[in-house]
Design a protein around this motif. Structure first.
Motif, PDB file in Angstrom:
ATOM      1  N   PRO A 143      95.038  57.854  67.884  1.00 11.79           N
ATOM      2  CA  PRO A 143      93.590  57.732  68.084  1.00 11.79           C
ATOM      3  C   PRO A 143      93.231  57.572  69.559  1.00 11.79           C
ATOM      4  O   PRO A 143      94.030  57.088  70.359  1.00 11.79           O
ATOM      5  CB  PRO A 143      93.226  56.469  67.287  1.00 11.79           C
ATOM      6  N   ILE A 144      92.043  57.993  69.889  1.00 15.10           N
ATOM      7  CA  ILE A 144      91.519  57.868  71.246  1.00 15.10           C
ATOM      8  C   ILE A 144      90.418  56.818  71.219  1.00 15.10           C
ATOM      9  O   ILE A 144      89.485  56.898  70.410  1.00 15.10           O
ATOM     10  CB  ILE A 144      90.964  59.213  71.736  1.00 15.10           C
ATOM     11  N   SER A 145      90.518  55.836  72.079  1.00 23.61           N
ATOM     12  CA  SER A 145      89.544  54.744  72.092  1.00 23.61           C
ATOM     13  C   SER A 145      88.182  55.231  72.574  1.00 23.61           C
ATOM     14  O   SER A 145      88.086  56.067  73.482  1.00 23.61           O
ATOM     15  CB  SER A 145      90.031  53.600  72.990  1.00 23.61           C
ATOM     16  N   ASN A 146      87.115  54.699  71.953  1.00 25.02           N
ATOM     17  CA  ASN A 146      85.765  55.033  72.377  1.00 25.02           C
ATOM     18  C   ASN A 146      85.404  54.285  73.658  1.00 25.02           C
ATOM     19  O   ASN A 146      85.775  53.122  73.824  1.00 25.02           O
ATOM     20  CB  ASN A 146      84.752  54.644  71.298  1.00 25.02           C
ATOM     21  N   PRO A 147      84.668  54.923  74.562  1.00 22.88           N
ATOM     22  CA  PRO A 147      84.128  54.202  75.725  1.00 22.88           C
ATOM     23  C   PRO A 147      82.933  53.354  75.309  1.00 22.88           C
ATOM     24  O   PRO A 147      82.493  53.399  74.153  1.00 22.88           O
ATOM     25  CB  PRO A 147      83.709  55.336  76.659  1.00 22.88           C
ATOM     26  N   ARG A 148      82.411  52.592  76.248  1.00 21.15           N
ATOM     27  CA  ARG A 148      81.224  51.779  75.981  1.00 21.15           C
ATOM     28  C   ARG A 148      80.007  52.438  76.614  1.00 21.15           C
ATOM     29  O   ARG A 148      80.076  53.044  77.673  1.00 21.15           O
ATOM     30  CB  ARG A 148      81.392  50.375  76.548  1.00 21.15           C
ATOM     31  N   ILE A 149      78.875  52.335  75.946  1.00 21.91           N
ATOM     32  CA  ILE A 149      77.617  52.785  76.514  1.00 21.91           C
ATOM     33  C   ILE A 149      76.620  51.641  76.453  1.00 21.91           C
ATOM     34  O   ILE A 149      76.752  50.721  75.660  1.00 21.91           O
ATOM     35  CB  ILE A 149      77.047  54.013  75.765  1.00 21.91           C
ATOM     36  N   LYS A 150      75.639  51.699  77.328  1.00 16.72           N
ATOM     37  CA  LYS A 150      74.598  50.678  77.341  1.00 16.72           C
ATOM     38  C   LYS A 150      73.866  50.711  76.003  1.00 16.72           C
ATOM     39  O   LYS A 150      73.387  51.767  75.577  1.00 16.72           O
ATOM     40  CB  LYS A 150      73.611  50.965  78.475  1.00 16.72           C
ATOM     41  N   PRO A 151      73.778  49.594  75.279  1.00 21.15           N
ATOM     42  CA  PRO A 151      73.195  49.627  73.926  1.00 21.15           C
ATOM     43  C   PRO A 151      71.809  50.238  73.853  1.00 21.15           C
ATOM     44  O   PRO A 151      71.469  50.898  72.889  1.00 21.15           O
ATOM     45  CB  PRO A 151      73.187  48.147  73.531  1.00 21.15           C
ATOM     46  N   LYS A 152      70.984  50.028  74.901  1.00 16.10           N
ATOM     47  CA  LYS A 152      69.599  50.513  74.839  1.00 16.10           C
ATOM     48  C   LYS A 152      69.416  51.831  75.594  1.00 16.10           C
ATOM     49  O   LYS A 152      68.295  52.294  75.760  1.00 16.10           O
ATOM     50  CB  LYS A 152      68.656  49.457  75.414  1.00 16.10           C
ATOM     51  N   ALA A 153      70.500  52.432  76.018  1.00 17.01           N
ATOM     52  CA  ALA A 153      70.373  53.621  76.856  1.00 17.01           C
ATOM     53  C   ALA A 153      69.779  54.799  76.102  1.00 17.01           C
ATOM     54  O   ALA A 153      68.848  55.438  76.574  1.00 17.01           O
ATOM     55  CB  ALA A 153      71.733  54.003  77.437  1.00 17.01           C
ATOM     56  N   SER A 154      70.295  55.089  74.926  1.00 15.27           N
ATOM     57  CA  SER A 154      69.813  56.287  74.240  1.00 15.27           C
ATOM     58  C   SER A 154      69.692  56.103  72.737  1.00 15.27           C
ATOM     59  O   SER A 154      68.983  56.855  72.088  1.00 15.27           O
ATOM     60  CB  SER A 154      70.755  57.460  74.521  1.00 15.27           C
ATOM     61  N   GLY A 155      70.376  55.099  72.208  1.00 19.58           N
ATOM     62  CA  GLY A 155      70.373  54.917  70.764  1.00 19.58           C
ATOM     63  C   GLY A 155      71.295  55.868  70.039  1.00 19.58           C
ATOM     64  O   GLY A 155      71.396  55.837  68.822  1.00 19.58           O
ATOM     65  N   VAL A 156      71.970  56.755  70.772  1.00 19.46           N
ATOM     66  CA  VAL A 156      72.883  57.713  70.163  1.00 19.46           C
ATOM     67  C   VAL A 156      74.257  57.068  70.012  1.00 19.46           C
ATOM     68  O   VAL A 156      74.785  56.490  70.952  1.00 19.46           O
ATOM     69  CB  VAL A 156      72.983  58.995  71.017  1.00 19.46           C
ATOM     70  N   LYS A 157      74.825  57.180  68.833  1.00 20.07           N
ATOM     71  CA  LYS A 157      76.150  56.627  68.588  1.00 20.07           C
ATOM     72  C   LYS A 157      77.199  57.711  68.760  1.00 20.07           C
ATOM     73  O   LYS A 157      76.940  58.892  68.569  1.00 20.07           O
ATOM     74  CB  LYS A 157      76.229  56.040  67.171  1.00 20.07           C
ATOM     75  N   PHE A 158      78.410  57.285  69.106  1.00 25.78           N
ATOM     76  CA  PHE A 158      79.516  58.227  69.213  1.00 25.78           C
ATOM     77  C   PHE A 158      79.903  58.740  67.831  1.00 25.78           C
ATOM     78  O   PHE A 158      79.718  58.054  66.825  1.00 25.78           O
ATOM     79  CB  PHE A 158      80.727  57.563  69.868  1.00 25.78           C
ATOM     80  N   ALA A 159      80.459  59.929  67.802  1.00 27.54           N
ATOM     81  CA  ALA A 159      80.925  60.500  66.547  1.00 27.54           C
ATOM     82  C   ALA A 159      81.996  59.605  65.941  1.00 27.54           C
ATOM     83  O   ALA A 159      82.768  58.960  66.646  1.00 27.54           O
ATOM     84  CB  ALA A 159      81.471  61.905  66.772  1.00 27.54           C
ATOM     85  N   MET A 160      82.055  59.573  64.616  1.00 27.35           N
ATOM     86  CA  MET A 160      82.996  58.688  63.940  1.00 27.35           C
ATOM     87  C   MET A 160      84.434  59.060  64.282  1.00 27.35           C
ATOM     88  O   MET A 160      85.270  58.195  64.498  1.00 27.35           O
ATOM     89  CB  MET A 160      82.777  58.758  62.426  1.00 27.35           C
ATOM     90  N   ARG A 161      84.753  60.334  64.333  1.00 29.63           N
ATOM     91  CA  ARG A 161      86.107  60.776  64.637  1.00 29.63           C
ATOM     92  C   ARG A 161      86.128  61.401  66.027  1.00 29.63           C
ATOM     93  O   ARG A 161      86.081  62.617  66.193  1.00 29.63           O
ATOM     94  CB  ARG A 161      86.587  61.781  63.576  1.00 29.63           C
ATOM     95  N   ASN A 162      86.211  60.535  67.029  1.00 29.15           N
ATOM     96  CA  ASN A 162      86.209  61.066  68.389  1.00 29.15           C
ATOM     97  C   ASN A 162      87.478  61.837  68.694  1.00 29.15           C
ATOM     98  O   ASN A 162      87.564  62.559  69.679  1.00 29.15           O
ATOM     99  CB  ASN A 162      86.029  59.944  69.409  1.00 29.15           C
ATOM    100  N   ALA A 163      88.530  61.718  67.828  1.00 28.86           N
ATOM    101  CA  ALA A 163      89.741  62.490  68.018  1.00 28.86           C
ATOM    102  C   ALA A 163      89.463  63.995  67.933  1.00 28.86           C
ATOM    103  O   ALA A 163      90.209  64.805  68.485  1.00 28.86           O
ATOM    104  CB  ALA A 163      90.791  62.101  66.981  1.00 28.86           C
ATOM    105  N   LEU A 164      88.389  64.382  67.238  1.00 27.68           N
ATOM    106  CA  LEU A 164      88.042  65.797  67.132  1.00 27.68           C
ATOM    107  C   LEU A 164      87.670  66.369  68.493  1.00 27.68           C
ATOM    108  O   LEU A 164      87.856  67.552  68.756  1.00 27.68           O
ATOM    109  CB  LEU A 164      86.876  65.982  66.164  1.00 27.68           C
ATOM    110  N   TYR A 165      87.114  65.530  69.373  1.00 28.43           N
ATOM    111  CA  TYR A 165      86.688  65.982  70.683  1.00 28.43           C
ATOM    112  C   TYR A 165      87.798  65.852  71.724  1.00 28.43           C
ATOM    113  O   TYR A 165      87.877  66.622  72.669  1.00 28.43           O
ATOM    114  CB  TYR A 165      85.484  65.158  71.168  1.00 28.43           C
ATOM    115  N   GLY A 166      88.653  64.838  71.556  1.00 30.76           N
ATOM    116  CA  GLY A 166      89.593  64.496  72.608  1.00 30.76           C
ATOM    117  C   GLY A 166      90.945  65.160  72.545  1.00 30.76           C
ATOM    118  O   GLY A 166      91.753  64.996  73.438  1.00 30.76           O
TER     119      GLY A 166
END
Length: 236
Positions: A143-166
């Motif tokens: 698995p590839i660890s998710n980075p952190r984003i500012k909670p109020k920056a966009s409201g967009v969540k990372f995809a559940m399976r970020n391994a598909l992208y990485g």
């Protein structure tokens, strides 16, 4: 093997067009389901219907004895910290393979014996199991660890399976169903899953490369045994 039994009801339905009689098994409260995408749900002797159930409070493997006069949902597995996951039924033997934590377990329905047969590296994740009676085929990935984003920056969540992208490291393995010897089949920097035998051609297996941008649209075939410069054949 755990032998906790839960009440079950049977409903019989007759199809209006074909007149076929269908039995519907209704279990106690719990999320009951058969296997994910592929795999056999009935043992080789046609006696037990195998499925998942959360009636006990966690996902465990259950069986219904189709020959019993009073069918019950029989709990086969139990674990304190993990669900019993990814069950698959051997096509030839009355054996169920499943994951529990870092290990692949093998449960013999005839004897009730259960033991681990493979342990993946710490931190890796299994993706799927399948067996044709000659091999148990499966894959795992890092698995590839998710980075952190500012909670109020966009409201967009990372995809559940970020391994598909990485494009993580993925490995396909085969276990000999008789000797329990295991060996690498193939590895790649991609998200490889849904490994499955090719019936009638036991020396090969197929798998899906689910990495983006062509998610779930690349089906490959690869020899199971070691060969120099092994190259999968893309079918689709």
């Amino acid at each position: 093997m755990i032998r906790k039994a839960y009440p079950i009801q049977i409903k019989e339905v007759v199809d209006s067009k074909t007149k076929a009689r269908v039995q519907i098994f209704v279990a106690e409260a719990g999320d009951d389901q058969v296997f994910y995408y592929h795999g056999h749900s009935i043992t080789a002797d046609n006696r037990f219907l195998i499925f998942w159930s959360s009636v006990s409070g966690s996902y465990q493997i259950h069986a219904i004895d189709l020959t019993a006069s009073k069918p019950e949902s029989i709990q086969l597995t139990e674990a304190a910290a993990f669900n019993s996951d990814q069950p698959t039924v051997d096509r030839i033997r009355n054996v169920i393979y499943y994951a529990q934590g870092d290990q692949i377990m093998m449960l013999n329905m005839d004897t009730g014996d259960s033991d681990w047969i493979f342990e993946k590296p710490k931190g890796c994740e299994f993706t799927s199991f399948a067996s044709d009676g000659k091999h148990l085929l499966f894959s795992y990935y890092e698995p590839i660890s998710n980075p952190r984003i500012k909670p109020k920056a966009s409201g967009v969540k990372f995809a559940m399976r970020n391994a598909l992208y990485g494009h993580p490291r993925s490995f396909i393995f085969a276990i000999d169903a008789e000797t329990l010897n295991a060996d690498h089949v193939y590895g790649e920097l991609a998200y490889l899953g849904h490994v499955h035998p090719i019936y009638g051609h036991p020396d090969f297996c197929c798998y899906a490369n689910q990495s983006l941008p062509r998610r779930q649209q690349e089906l490959h075939v690869v020899p199971i045994a070691f060969t120099e410069a092994k190259t999968p054949l893309q079918l689709f």
